[in-house]
Design an enzyme around this catalytic site. Structure first.
Site, PDB file in Angstrom:
ATOM      1  N   TYR A 116      15.130  31.589   3.743  1.00 54.64           N
ATOM      2  CA  TYR A 116      13.944  32.283   4.281  1.00 54.64           C
ATOM      3  C   TYR A 116      14.127  32.619   5.746  1.00 54.64           C
ATOM      4  O   TYR A 116      14.621  31.803   6.534  1.00 54.64           O
ATOM      5  CB  TYR A 116      12.717  31.376   4.181  1.00 54.64           C
ATOM      6  CG  TYR A 116      12.082  31.296   2.811  1.00 54.64           C
ATOM      7  CD1 TYR A 116      11.625  32.443   2.159  1.00 54.64           C
ATOM      8  CD2 TYR A 116      11.900  30.057   2.198  1.00 54.64           C
ATOM      9  CE1 TYR A 116      11.010  32.350   0.918  1.00 54.64           C
ATOM     10  CE2 TYR A 116      11.285  29.956   0.961  1.00 54.64           C
ATOM     11  CZ  TYR A 116      10.847  31.108   0.326  1.00 54.64           C
ATOM     12  OH  TYR A 116      10.242  31.016  -0.895  1.00 54.64           O
ATOM     13  N   LYS A 160       0.847  -1.210   0.000  1.00 54.84           N
ATOM     14  CA  LYS A 160       0.000   0.000   0.000  1.00 54.84           C
ATOM     15  C   LYS A 160       0.877   1.253   0.000  1.00 54.84           C
ATOM     16  O   LYS A 160       2.089   1.153   0.213  1.00 54.84           O
ATOM     17  CB  LYS A 160      -0.911  -0.039   1.228  1.00 54.84           C
ATOM     18  CG  LYS A 160      -0.144  -0.084   2.531  1.00 54.84           C
ATOM     19  CD  LYS A 160      -1.012  -0.544   3.692  1.00 54.84           C
ATOM     20  CE  LYS A 160      -0.188  -0.567   4.965  1.00 54.84           C
ATOM     21  NZ  LYS A 160      -0.962  -1.014   6.126  1.00 54.84           N
TER      22      LYS A 160
HETATM   23  C1  LIG Z   1      -0.032  -1.928   6.700  1.00 54.90           C
HETATM   24  C2  LIG Z   1      -0.510  -3.228   7.140  1.00 54.90           C
HETATM   25  C3  LIG Z   1       0.385  -4.280   7.290  1.00 54.90           C
HETATM   26  C4  LIG Z   1       1.899  -4.113   7.219  1.00 54.90           C
HETATM   27  O1  LIG Z   1       2.330  -3.524   8.433  1.00 54.90           O
HETATM   28  P1  LIG Z   1       3.877  -3.223   8.753  1.00 54.90           P
HETATM   29  O2  LIG Z   1       3.849  -2.709  10.133  1.00 54.90           O
HETATM   30  O3  LIG Z   1       4.310  -2.194   7.774  1.00 54.90           O
HETATM   31  O4  LIG Z   1       4.613  -4.494   8.593  1.00 54.90           O
HETATM   32  C5  LIG Z   1      -0.133  -5.537   7.577  1.00 54.90           C
HETATM   33  N1  LIG Z   1      -1.466  -5.710   7.730  1.00 54.90           N
HETATM   34  C6  LIG Z   1      -2.349  -4.703   7.624  1.00 54.90           C
HETATM   35  C7  LIG Z   1      -3.799  -4.965   7.819  1.00 54.90           C
HETATM   36  C8  LIG Z   1      -1.904  -3.426   7.340  1.00 54.90           C
HETATM   37  O5  LIG Z   1      -2.780  -2.415   7.267  1.00 54.90           O
END
Ligand SMILES: *Cc1c(COP(=O)(O)O)cnc(C)c1O
Length: 349
Positions: free
Chosen positions: A250, A37
């Site tokens: 700045y 994601k």
């Molecule tokens: C983002 C996510 C993961 C991965 O988590 P990490 O802490 O980055 O390993 C696994 N399961 C779900 C449901 C997530 O939302």
């Protein structure tokens, strides 16, 4: 040829794959998936998926259908789960897609059934109280007859092995597993994998650790098996000499105490390098450490180079060691990765 970018992420594909193998081994006999994601945590989801699929990864996770669509056709043999499930507005895309929704709520289950059902995953909440069906909700026959591939839950405190919620979530998930038939069960994210193989079930879902982030739960030995993947570099656009008393940037917040040589780099907060990193960020040229100065701009950063043999067109590397930088800046390693903007050239090495 696309125009060349003056800022670059070097992404180490071998280290990405090595991290996946290390996480797979740490999960005992469980299959190891990959959370891709947020565009593969900022690295580029397509490239990450292609590399991990070639290494043997078969289970990928994105948050939304927009992300699933952006991924394009999946590598041969791979499956994709959409963690946020199906809103009404997602149904058309979801029906057409090869990806499976992760059904999170009673409404999502009803919506998926009404749309014809089909293979799906289910998220059960075991104590995080974020997404997922409650334990009481799954008692009522809600899921009967659904073609469930994977039942999953998500750990709230896996980065703290001593937290009592870990064991409570594990026990509740074991109950869920006894009651809800599915092909597979999945609980652990990156940090959860390092809580022990009890937490691995059939499939793990690491994200952060694939990309070189180090979940706090890992011990020193485990830390060593996770390799950094991302290196940031930016090009010098201009070099100038300032006199004692001249200010830079700045707000004129940095004033030269003595004559100094300054380089202006093509990187700024719009690239995800946040202003609050400035006091703790260092850059490198070979083994020389270089400090940024003054106020960070949207697209530019000033650094003090003094006698270093650097000029326009040279590149400097930013020190982006995730655990150390996150701790120093009061940000999470997740924020440091997912904030990296789309102006970087993403260069797989
Ligand atoms: C983002 C996510 C993961 C991965 O988590 P990490 O802490 O980055 O390993 C696994 N399961 C779900 C449901 C997530 O939302």
């Amino acid at each position: 040829m696309p125009a060349s970018s003056p800022l670059r992420l070097d992404l180490d594909g071998d280290s990405l794959v090595a991290n996946w193998h290390a996480l797979r081994r740490a999960g005992g006999g469980a299959a190891c998936g990959a959370a891709i994601k947020a565009d593969g945590y900022g690295l580029g989801a397509r490239q990450v998926a292609a590399r991990l699929a070639a290494a043997g990864c078969r289970d990928f996770f994105v948050a939304t259908w927009r992300e699933a669509e952006a991924l394009g056709p999946l590598p041969e043999g791979a499956s994709l789960s959409v963690l946020h499930g199906v809103r009404e507005a997602d149904m058309a895309a979801a029906r057409q897609s090869d990806a499976r929704p992760v059904l999170n709520s009673v409404d999502q289950v009803a919506r998926w059934r009404a749309g014809g059902g089909g293979r799906c995953d289910v998220m059960v909440d075991t104590g995080m109280n974020r997404l997922g069906l409650g334990l009481a909700e799954i008692e009522s026959g809600l899921l009967d007859g659904l073609a469930i591939e994977t039942v999953m839950s998500h750990l709230a405190c896996a980065d703290d092995p001593a937290h009592p919620l870990n064991a409570r979530q594990l026990a509740r998930f074991a109950e869920v597993r006894a009651r809800v038939p599915a092909r597979r069960y999945s609980l652990a994210n990156s940090a959860g994998i390092f809580l022990g193989t009890d937490y691995a079930f059939d499939l793990t879902r690491p994200g952060l650790a694939l990309y070189g982030g180090v979940p706090v739960a890992t011990d020193a030995g485990q830390r060593q098996v996770l390799r950094p993947v991302v290196t940031l570099s930016a090009a010098i656009l201009q070099v100038r000499t300032v006199e004692a008393g001249d200010s830079v940037g700045y707000g004129a917040t940095w004033v030269a105490p003595a004559p100094a040589r300054i380089a202006i780099l093509n990187i700024g907060y719009a690239d995800g390098v946040l202003r609050r990193l400035m006091p703790v960020l260092t850059l490198r040229h070979g083994d020389r450490r270089i400090a940024p100065i003054g106020r960070l701009s949207m697209d530019l950063m000033a650094v003090r180079i003094d006698d270093l043999a650097l000029g326009e067109g040279d590149w400097l590397q930013l020190d982006y060691a995730l655990p150390a930088l996150a701790a120093a800046a009061g940000l999470s390693q997740y924020e440091l990765l997912t904030g990296l903007g789309n102006r970087f050239d993403r260069n797989w090495i």
